[in-house]
Design a protein around this motif. Structure first.
Motif, PDB file in Angstrom:
ATOM      1  N   ASN A   1       0.842  -1.184   0.000  1.00 61.73           N
ATOM      2  CA  ASN A   1       0.000   0.000   0.000  1.00 61.73           C
ATOM      3  C   ASN A   1       0.885   1.244   0.000  1.00 61.73           C
TER       4      ASN A   1
ATOM      5  N   PRO B   1      -4.721  -4.242  13.338  1.00 69.65           N
ATOM      6  CA  PRO B   1      -3.694  -3.933  12.340  1.00 69.65           C
ATOM      7  C   PRO B   1      -2.467  -3.295  12.999  1.00 69.65           C
TER       8      PRO B   1
ATOM      9  N   TYR C   1      -3.747  -9.906   5.838  1.00 68.56           N
ATOM     10  CA  TYR C   1      -4.302  -8.870   4.973  1.00 68.56           C
ATOM     11  C   TYR C   1      -3.578  -7.560   5.237  1.00 68.56           C
ATOM     12  N   ASP C   2      -3.596  -6.678   4.221  1.00 70.55           N
ATOM     13  CA  ASP C   2      -3.107  -5.309   4.377  1.00 70.55           C
ATOM     14  C   ASP C   2      -4.323  -4.393   4.292  1.00 70.55           C
ATOM     15  N   LYS C   3      -4.589  -3.681   5.387  1.00 66.84           N
ATOM     16  CA  LYS C   3      -5.769  -2.821   5.468  1.00 66.84           C
ATOM     17  C   LYS C   3      -5.497  -1.506   4.746  1.00 66.84           C
TER      18      LYS C   3
ATOM     19  N   SER D   1      -9.234  -4.354   1.961  1.00 66.04           N
ATOM     20  CA  SER D   1      -8.022  -5.053   2.371  1.00 66.04           C
ATOM     21  C   SER D   1      -7.530  -5.943   1.247  1.00 66.04           C
TER      22      SER D   1
END
Length: 117
Positions: A39, A68, A99-101, A106
């Motif tokens: 991100n 997170p 996961y990457d928020k 996500s």
């Protein structure tokens, strides 16, 4: 002498014979290593979801997630969190998904399966 016996149903009549008793499973999620920078706009905010892979196909999904990681080394995040999963039955595997928020949703970073054995 008089022998009295309970007149109600026995325990074996009350509990289904095929279904093992469900339990609470406590899982300690420590860390992940070597995540990708996903991100670029808001920075990486990885979190982990632990889900029970139910033996029964129509069972309600059981899952829990960490908070997170918002600062520090987000490519090698340390959560050090304890999650509780209930119901869980012996024989059911666990699936861990990182996961990457982001702002909108996500992105999946990776998955790992932990068998019950």
């Amino acid at each position: 002498s008089v022998v009295s016996r309970p007149s109600g149903p026995t325990m074996s009549q009350l509990l289904p014979a095929m279904a093992p008793a469900s339990q609470k499973l406590v899982v300690h999620v420590i860390q992940a290593e070597g995540l990708q920078h996903m991100n670029h706009f808001t920075g990486d905010h990885p979190y982990c979801v632990c889900e029970v892979k139910n033996l029964e196909p129509h069972a309600t999904r059981t899952k829990a997630e960490t908070k997170p990681v918002m600062e520090g080394d987000t490519l090698n995040p340390v959560w050090n969190e304890t999650l509780e999963l209930e119901p869980w039955q012996p024989g059911e595997a666990l699936e861990f998904t990182i996961y990457d928020k982001g702002l909108i949703g996500s992105k999946t970073e990776g998955k790992a399966m932990l068998p019950s054995e």
